[in-house]
Each structure stands twice: as structure tokens, then as C-alpha cells.
Write a protein that holds these residues in place. Structure first.
Motif, short mmCIF file in Angstrom:
data_model
loop_
_atom_site.label_atom_id
_atom_site.label_comp_id
_atom_site.label_asym_id
_atom_site.label_seq_id
_atom_site.Cartn_x
_atom_site.Cartn_y
_atom_site.Cartn_z
N THR A 74 15.96 32.28 28.70
CA THR A 74 14.23 31.63 29.89
C THR A 74 13.97 30.29 28.53
O THR A 74 13.26 28.69 28.99
N VAL A 96 14.71 32.67 36.04
CA VAL A 96 14.48 34.79 36.36
C VAL A 96 14.63 35.23 35.42
O VAL A 96 15.53 35.17 34.07
N PRO A 97 13.58 36.08 34.74
CA PRO A 97 13.41 36.62 33.57
C PRO A 97 13.85 38.29 33.41
O PRO A 97 14.42 38.41 34.88
N SER A 98 14.87 38.52 33.04
CA SER A 98 15.07 39.76 32.96
C SER A 98 14.64 41.19 32.66
O SER A 98 13.68 41.13 31.91
N CYS A 101 13.83 43.32 29.30
CA CYS A 101 13.87 42.18 27.93
C CYS A 101 12.64 42.34 27.54
O CYS A 101 11.94 42.21 28.24
N CYS A 107 15.65 36.37 27.87
CA CYS A 107 16.06 36.89 28.45
C CYS A 107 16.13 36.68 29.83
O CYS A 107 15.15 36.42 29.77
N GLY A 108 17.41 36.03 30.08
CA GLY A 108 17.18 35.43 31.33
C GLY A 108 17.92 34.15 32.02
O GLY A 108 18.88 34.14 31.49
N THR A 109 17.54 33.75 33.11
CA THR A 109 18.01 32.40 33.73
C THR A 109 17.67 31.72 33.84
O THR A 109 16.51 31.95 34.57
#
Length: 152
Positions: A74, A96-98, A101, A107-109
């Protein structure tokens, strides 16, 4: 997470070629190995997703194709097109955070989608300065650039 459209056999083959090409995500490894390879993804309109493995490669798509850049941290900015008349944004970027995390972990995309409007070439680029919690990126980790060749 949004459902993905079915991927054609040609797209599956292109993904396998990307994996076999062993494209690195840093400028140093790309520069050392010579010019970026050209990967032919599809010849008919379809959906193509490029991630960090596509950095410094060329992907060919047909007019009408949807091209998404999905970067797995991210910390990345949403991708932008160098030629919006060739590849125009298709909706707003999504981050989109995980859920598993820790805060600040990145973390995420980050996903940005584009529509191939007309034949031509465009660069999809993104950048970041942070590569981890309180960890600045080295210069060779700060940018992402994939060339998209749109054929009529």
C-alpha cells in the motif's frame, strides 16, 4: 476483492512467459540483463493484470482490453498513464489493506485499471518512497514502469 473475468488461454500463456522471463523488479537487474523483453499478452480484447514482475517489460494488448496494474504494497501510488488517449483510466484506483497486517506495515494492494482506447504506446508508472515501516526505498525500488503497446 472484485471478481475477475475469465482469462483466455493466450493470457495464461503470456503469464507463463512472464514467469519464465524472470523479470526483476529493480532497475539494477534490468539494466544488467539488457533491454526489457516484449511479452505478447493478447491479440483480442481481454483483461490483463500486470504486477511487480511486469516492471520494465512490454505487454501487447488489443484495443478494448482492460489493463490493470496491481502492486503488492500500500506504499505504492496509483499507476498513471503517460498517454491517456491510448490507455485511459477505468474507474478510481483501489487500495485494499490486508486485514492481518500490523498498522504501518504496508500490506495489501493498490490496483489501477485502464481501458485500451486506440492503437499506440503508453507507459503505466507508479512510485513509492517507503518500502516498509520506517524504511525508505533505495533508488532502484522507487519506481514502476510497464510499457503497454495497444494494437488496432
Amino acid at each position: 476483492m472484485t471478481p475477475r473475468r475469465p482469462i483466455t488461454l493466450a493470457l495464461g500463456c503470456a503469464a507463463a512467459l512472464l514467469a519464465l522471463a524472470g523479470c526483476g523488479s529493480t532497475h539494477a537487474s534490468t539494466a544488467a540483463s539488457g533491454p526489457a523483453p516484449t511479452i505478447t499478452a493478447v491479440t483480442t480484447p481481454a483483461a490483463v493484470t500486470a504486477d511487480e514482475k511486469a516492471d520494465h517489460t512490454t505487454v501487447k494488448v488489443a484495443v478494448g482490453a482492460t489493463v490493470s496494474v496491481e502492486l503488492h504494497a500500500t506504499y505504492w501510488s496509483p499507476a498513471t498513464s503517460s498517454a491517456p488517449e491510448v490507455l485511459s483510466p477505468a474507474g478510481a484506483p483501489t487500495t485494499v489493506p490486508s486485514p492481518s497486517c500490523r498498522p504501518g506495515g504496508g500490506c495489501g494492494t493498490v490496483t489501477t485499471s485502464f481501458t485500451a482506447r486506440t492503437a499506440g504506446t503508453a507507459h503505466l508508472t507508479a512510485s513509492r518512497t517507503v518500502c516498509g515501516e520506517a524504511l525508505n526505498c533505495s533508488p532502484d525500488q522507487r519506481s514502476y514502469d510497464v510499457t503497454i503497446e495497444v494494437t488496432g
